[in-house]
Design an enzyme around this catalytic site. Structure first.
Site, PDB file in Angstrom:
ATOM      1  N   SER A  18       0.960  -1.205   0.052  1.00 46.28           N
ATOM      2  CA  SER A  18       0.148  -0.021  -0.152  1.00 46.28           C
ATOM      3  C   SER A  18       1.101   1.130   0.036  1.00 46.28           C
ATOM      4  O   SER A  18       2.200   1.176   0.239  1.00 46.28           O
ATOM      5  CB  SER A  18      -0.829  -0.001   1.265  1.00 46.28           C
ATOM      6  OG  SER A  18      -1.478   1.333   1.496  1.00 46.28           O
ATOM      7  N   TYR A  61      -2.741  -1.331  10.231  1.00 48.61           N
ATOM      8  CA  TYR A  61      -2.759  -1.495   8.786  1.00 48.61           C
ATOM      9  C   TYR A  61      -1.465  -1.263   8.050  1.00 48.61           C
ATOM     10  O   TYR A  61      -0.561  -1.808   7.583  1.00 48.61           O
ATOM     11  CB  TYR A  61      -3.907  -0.812   8.080  1.00 48.61           C
ATOM     12  CG  TYR A  61      -4.051  -1.008   6.764  1.00 48.61           C
ATOM     13  CD1 TYR A  61      -4.485  -2.124   5.998  1.00 48.61           C
ATOM     14  CD2 TYR A  61      -3.779   0.172   5.705  1.00 48.61           C
ATOM     15  CE1 TYR A  61      -4.465  -2.563   4.761  1.00 48.61           C
ATOM     16  CE2 TYR A  61      -3.818  -0.226   4.142  1.00 48.61           C
ATOM     17  CZ  TYR A  61      -4.104  -1.479   3.811  1.00 48.61           C
ATOM     18  OH  TYR A  61      -4.244  -1.853   2.602  1.00 48.61           O
TER      19      TYR A  61
HETATM   20  P1  NAD Z   1     -11.531  -6.264  -0.907  1.00 54.12           P
HETATM   21  O1  NAD Z   1     -12.043  -6.000   0.591  1.00 54.12           O
HETATM   22  O2  NAD Z   1     -12.339  -5.903  -1.970  1.00 54.12           O
HETATM   23  O3  NAD Z   1     -10.969  -7.818  -1.109  1.00 54.12           O
HETATM   24  C1  NAD Z   1     -10.255  -8.280  -0.033  1.00 54.12           C
HETATM   25  C2  NAD Z   1     -10.472  -9.752  -0.152  1.00 54.12           C
HETATM   26  O4  NAD Z   1      -9.569 -10.476   0.802  1.00 54.12           O
HETATM   27  C3  NAD Z   1     -12.022 -10.134   0.099  1.00 54.12           C
HETATM   28  O5  NAD Z   1     -12.464 -10.983  -0.799  1.00 54.12           O
HETATM   29  C4  NAD Z   1     -11.754 -10.922   1.546  1.00 54.12           C
HETATM   30  O6  NAD Z   1     -12.766 -11.715   1.468  1.00 54.12           O
HETATM   31  C5  NAD Z   1     -10.438 -11.528   1.237  1.00 54.12           C
HETATM   32  N1  NAD Z   1      -9.957 -11.799   2.856  1.00 54.12           N
HETATM   33  C6  NAD Z   1      -9.866 -11.048   3.611  1.00 54.12           C
HETATM   34  N2  NAD Z   1      -9.550 -11.616   4.873  1.00 54.12           N
HETATM   35  C7  NAD Z   1      -9.376 -12.905   4.326  1.00 54.12           C
HETATM   36  C8  NAD Z   1      -8.814 -14.037   4.843  1.00 54.12           C
HETATM   37  N3  NAD Z   1      -8.775 -13.945   6.538  1.00 54.12           N
HETATM   38  N4  NAD Z   1      -8.783 -15.344   4.320  1.00 54.12           N
HETATM   39  C9  NAD Z   1      -9.128 -15.164   3.063  1.00 54.12           C
HETATM   40  N5  NAD Z   1      -9.646 -13.968   2.237  1.00 54.12           N
HETATM   41  C10 NAD Z   1      -9.515 -13.110   3.177  1.00 54.12           C
HETATM   42  O7  NAD Z   1     -10.270  -5.196  -0.614  1.00 54.12           O
HETATM   43  P2  NAD Z   1      -9.233  -4.813  -1.830  1.00 54.12           P
HETATM   44  O8  NAD Z   1      -9.337  -3.170  -1.829  1.00 54.12           O
HETATM   45  O9  NAD Z   1      -9.546  -5.306  -3.269  1.00 54.12           O
HETATM   46  O10 NAD Z   1      -7.868  -5.150  -1.110  1.00 54.12           O
HETATM   47  C11 NAD Z   1      -7.241  -6.034  -1.642  1.00 54.12           C
HETATM   48  C12 NAD Z   1      -5.524  -5.672  -1.292  1.00 54.12           C
HETATM   49  O11 NAD Z   1      -5.120  -4.517  -1.720  1.00 54.12           O
HETATM   50  C13 NAD Z   1      -5.393  -5.991   0.129  1.00 54.12           C
HETATM   51  O12 NAD Z   1      -4.384  -6.586   0.642  1.00 54.12           O
HETATM   52  C14 NAD Z   1      -5.549  -4.221   0.570  1.00 54.12           C
HETATM   53  O13 NAD Z   1      -4.841  -4.083   1.580  1.00 54.12           O
HETATM   54  C15 NAD Z   1      -4.848  -3.917  -0.778  1.00 54.12           C
HETATM   55  N6  NAD Z   1      -4.710  -2.257  -0.909  1.00 54.12           N
HETATM   56  C16 NAD Z   1      -6.127  -1.817  -1.183  1.00 54.12           C
HETATM   57  C17 NAD Z   1      -6.169  -0.346  -1.311  1.00 54.12           C
HETATM   58  C18 NAD Z   1      -7.540   0.241  -1.387  1.00 54.12           C
HETATM   59  O14 NAD Z   1      -7.455   1.621  -1.487  1.00 54.12           O
HETATM   60  N7  NAD Z   1      -8.526  -0.548  -1.719  1.00 54.12           N
HETATM   61  C19 NAD Z   1      -4.883   0.298  -1.218  1.00 54.12           C
HETATM   62  C20 NAD Z   1      -3.744  -0.305  -0.963  1.00 54.12           C
HETATM   63  C21 NAD Z   1      -3.839  -1.520  -0.619  1.00 54.12           C
END
Ligand code: NAD
Length: 238
Positions: free
Chosen positions: A128, A141
């Site tokens: 991130s 986080y």
């Molecule tokens: P999201 O919530 O849409 O997807 C995350 C997925 O991870 C979900 O489908 C959830 O069910 C799954 N998950 C969570 N805990 C779990 C577990 N214990 N076991 C198995 N699956 C699990 O979120 P996203 O925004 O698509 O995030 C994806 C990645 O990107 C994450 O690592 C997040 O930290 C990172 N990220 C997101 C952003 C943002 O702004 N959306 C920014 C920086 C980084």
């Protein structure tokens, strides 16, 4: 644009039921890879809470049983919520680290022998912009995401001699189900990040997935140990 540049590749993508992970799984498949998807929810190939002690070993075994090999890992599963420091109880802090860091460590460790044997393995972790900076309400986080970046760099150092690359894609604020509740509650937060990015918008899952696919491809064969902001330029701007 879809291609065949990942033809023959065999990938695990976690967090593939939603947001960035779903877009990554679709993009790798569109580029010709076989993709084995995992998540705690949704219609995926392997359904499990990946914080379980043996969950990642079981995931690797199931992926290999299905695909006949494994050379690419993209652990996208993650959790996030805004919480002030003094509201972080031990269970919350440990849960964030368990999902965002420990599960990633276990997947990479348990898959490493297969990636090394392949000779051109690929690991793309999802950090991130908070892998490089802090932010209010994101102590757990940000700690987990800093750790994922450091972990990825050490994996790159250790597995490089076996032809494995490891890089960390660092998305900026992106439009996904993870951020939707915070943006609904704090519309000014969304406006802030849209304005901070020189490209004047939030990231979309596809923006991130396209960079991940590049790093999984042969075009990125000499890129390793890298943390790459994919944030519309937001963090480069004061
Ligand atoms: P999201 O919530 O849409 O997807 C995350 C997925 O991870 C979900 O489908 C959830 O069910 C799954 N998950 C969570 N805990 C779990 C577990 N214990 N076991 C198995 N699956 C699990 O979120 P996203 O925004 O698509 O995030 C994806 C990645 O990107 C994450 O690592 C997040 O930290 C990172 N990220 C997101 C952003 C943002 O702004 N959306 C920014 C920086 C980084």
């Amino acid at each position: 644009m879809a291609s065949d540049r990942l033809k023959g590749r065999k990938a695990i993508v976690t967090g593939a039921a939603s947001g960035i992970g779903a877009a990554v799984a679709a993009r790798l498949a569109a580029d010709g890879a076989q993709v084995f998807t995992a998540d705690v929810q949704g219609a995926v190939d392997f359904t499990a809470d990946l914080t379980g002690e043996n969950a990642n070993a079981d995931l690797v075994a199931a992926a290999i049983a299905r695909m006949g090999g494994l050379d690419t890992l993209v652990p996208c599963a993650g959790i996030s919520a805004f919480c002030p420091l003094e509201g972080h109880d031990d269970a919350y802090f440990q849960r964030v680290l368990a999902v965002n860091l420990v599960a990633v460590f276990r997947l990479v460790r348990d898959a490493a022998p297969h990636l090394k044997a392949h000779g051109a393995g690929r690991i793309v972790t999802i950090g991130s912009t908070t892998s490089s900076y802090g932010d209010e309400g994101l102590c757990a986080y940000s700690a987990s995401k800093h750790a994922v970046l450091g972990f990825t760099k050490s994996v790159a150092a250790e597995l490089g001699p076996f032809g494995v690359t490891a890089n960390c894609v660092q998305p900026g604020a992106s439009d996904t189900p993870m951020t939707a509740p915070a943006f609904a509650r704090m519309p000014e937060y969304r406006t802030f990040w849209e304005g901070k990015a020189p490209l004047r918008r939030l990231g979309q899952p596809q923006d991130i997935a396209d960079v991940v696919a590049f790093l999984c491809s042969d075009d990125a064969r000499f890129v390793s140990g890298h943390g790459m902001w994919v944030d519309g330029g937001a963090m480069a701007r004061h």
